[in-house]
Design an enzyme around this catalytic site. Sequence first.
Site, PDB file in Angstrom:
ATOM      1  CG  ASN A   1      -7.772  -2.860  -5.796  1.00 45.44           C
ATOM      2  OD1 ASN A   1      -6.805  -3.588  -5.578  1.00 45.44           O
ATOM      3  ND2 ASN A   1      -8.151  -1.922  -4.921  1.00 45.44           N
TER       4      ASN A   1
ATOM      5  CG  ASP B   1      -2.018   1.020   1.148  1.00 43.99           C
ATOM      6  OD1 ASP B   1      -2.327   1.489   0.034  1.00 43.99           O
ATOM      7  OD2 ASP B   1      -2.578   1.358   2.205  1.00 43.99           O
TER       8      ASP B   1
END
Length: 256
Positions: free
Chosen positions: A85, A37
């Site tokens: 996503n 991330d």
Amino acid sequence: MALEDILSVVPEGSTEAGLARQVDFSRLPQHLAVIMDGNGRWAAQRHLPRVEGHRAGIESVREVVEGSARLGIGVLTLYAFSVENWKRPVSEVSTLMMLLKRYLRLELNTLLRNNIRFRVIGRASELAADVRAELAAGEEKTAANTGMLFNIALNYGGRAEIVEAARRVVEDGIPAEDVDEAALAERLYAPELGEIDLLIRASGELRISNFLLWELAYAELVFTETLWPDFDVEDLRAAVEAYAARQRRFGRRASR
């Protein structure tokens, strides 16, 4: 793998050799999972397009994969793309898939040289045909390798995995009274992987984001402020050392 094995394959006096000497090899996690991330924030800090953060993150993937294999970690699972996503802009999703294909093509020889086996977990059947072909080629060409198992979680969701496992229990006609944890565990995407020992999340976020929910039941968690494109073997070593210093109890009372 022992310290001597690592020192035989890394340059004498290198950073990696120095870091290896600091690791307690008797307390290594056997299954390491990583949430990568911070790519977008890394790019924003440098006033770059978001996709440049994803490009920069590829180098960290390379370092962590090779570093984990050299340390002797048995299984590495990276969270590359979640079922959520798909909500991102089409251009960003396309770039992510392009970078994934490029990584596999460019790094295949490295995986082979380091005896690393590659596989995908998640709903790969829902990906574009060209992506599926690249993934299948990587799995096929590394299938005979006997070293670290390197998993990419792609189009993956922890809740979806558990739901699909429950559906398989029903499809297999298992009587309700025989449904237990083992019945579900045997029907996960990759039941042979076993439970996670250590989860690392980059970027300072303190959540697990629907990743390997079943497998994380007793995992040790390490959260680092380092954004993923800046994550390197030293950050990996620090996380492994933090793990080694902990006493894993699995619900038991600590020994005195």
